[in-house]
Write an enzyme that holds these catalytic residues in place. Sequence first.
Site, PDB file in Angstrom:
ATOM      1  N   ASP A  68       0.818  -1.217   0.000  1.00 56.17           N
ATOM      2  CA  ASP A  68       0.000   0.000   0.000  1.00 56.17           C
ATOM      3  C   ASP A  68       0.845   1.257   0.000  1.00 56.17           C
ATOM      4  OD1 ASP A  68       0.970  -0.375   2.594  1.00 56.17           O
ATOM      5  OD2 ASP A  68      -0.984  -0.904   3.411  1.00 56.17           O
ATOM      6  N   ASN A 137      -6.741  -3.158  14.635  1.00 59.02           N
ATOM      7  CA  ASN A 137      -8.165  -3.259  14.268  1.00 59.02           C
ATOM      8  C   ASN A 137      -8.422  -4.397  13.277  1.00 59.02           C
ATOM      9  OD1 ASN A 137      -7.287  -2.320  11.791  1.00 59.02           O
ATOM     10  ND2 ASN A 137      -8.387  -0.388  11.852  1.00 59.02           N
ATOM     11  N   HIS A 139      -6.832  -4.831  10.306  1.00 62.06           N
ATOM     12  CA  HIS A 139      -6.608  -4.561   8.883  1.00 62.06           C
ATOM     13  C   HIS A 139      -5.380  -5.303   8.367  1.00 62.06           C
ATOM     14  CE1 HIS A 139      -4.008  -0.656   9.498  1.00 62.06           C
ATOM     15  NE2 HIS A 139      -3.285  -1.725   9.624  1.00 62.06           N
ATOM     16  N   GLU A 144      -9.325  -1.860   5.633  1.00 64.12           N
ATOM     17  CA  GLU A 144      -9.816  -1.534   6.972  1.00 64.12           C
ATOM     18  C   GLU A 144     -11.136  -2.276   7.247  1.00 64.12           C
ATOM     19  OE1 GLU A 144      -7.959   0.097   8.924  1.00 64.12           O
ATOM     20  OE2 GLU A 144      -7.357   2.072   8.207  1.00 64.12           O
TER      21      GLU A 144
HETATM   22  P1  PGA Z   1       2.684  -2.082  12.698  1.00 71.42           P
HETATM   23  O1  PGA Z   1       1.522  -2.029  11.615  1.00 71.42           O
HETATM   24  O2  PGA Z   1       3.672  -3.054  12.166  1.00 71.42           O
HETATM   25  O3  PGA Z   1       3.222  -0.701  12.718  1.00 71.42           O
HETATM   26  O4  PGA Z   1       2.063  -2.507  13.962  1.00 71.42           O
HETATM   27  C1  PGA Z   1       0.986  -3.208  11.135  1.00 71.42           C
HETATM   28  C2  PGA Z   1      -0.169  -2.880  10.229  1.00 71.42           C
HETATM   29  O5  PGA Z   1      -0.865  -1.876  10.473  1.00 71.42           O
HETATM   30  O6  PGA Z   1      -0.405  -3.644   9.280  1.00 71.42           O
END
Ligand code: PGA
Length: 249
Positions: A68, A137, A139, A144
């Site tokens: 992304d 969350n 995602h 999301e």
């Molecule tokens: P993080 O993010 O590695 O910073 O916890 C993971 C994600 O949001 O996919």
Amino acid sequence: MPKVTILPDEKILSRTLAAQLVAALREKPDLVLGLPTGRTPIRLYHELGARYAKGEADLSRVTTFNLDEFLGVGPEHPGSYHAFMQEHLFARVNVPPRQINILNGAASDPAEECARYESAIVAAGGIDLQLLGIGTNGHIGFNEPARELAGKTHRVVLKASTRRSNAALFGGSEANVPREALSMGMATILRARRIIMIATGKSKAGCVNRMVNGPITTRMPASFLQLHRDVELMLDEPAAGELSVVGSG
Ligand code: PGA
């Protein structure tokens, strides 16, 4: 059920996964890799860089696709995932720039950019190994939690929690984090032949358990990984702390 591997800590996890990647590269030097950003893979990327520096890894034939990118943010922007990947991985290993694929957040036509990206993945023969993180969350990529999820690479509106966790890339201010992004879709991710998700730290324990043991729901995008036949979840002990039932592969 995904295969679950629990390692004592983040350092050992990163070393173990780097060793597995190096082995996968020996077996298939032209591996097509799907790559995440975020805090979680940083140690892994540095570990790969260290192995490359020691002459233990060769990524010259690898093709990469990042999950992304923020919308409205060009490759040169210091908060972009382009910049993140350059700093943490690509400056440290030998993937030729023409084999590195990251969505262009500054494309004049985002829909066309998404379609181009899908075609580029197909033209590369599909993703052999997709590495993934998970948001608290649930995602994956920037897919999301929502009533509906998109299959293909698409434009997304970011959740406040996601923008908050990316504030560090934008001078520490959530207000500066773009409101939208481009992301591989659920089908794009699930088409990868093999998926390894990494999650570390106590803050991930709840979403990891829901992903493995909860229902498959668009409210927890990572739960769709239950449908994939070759998923491994690599966790450190804190991230595994709430697993009620451990899958066995
Ligand atoms: P993080 O993010 O590695 O910073 O916890 C993971 C994600 O949001 O996919």
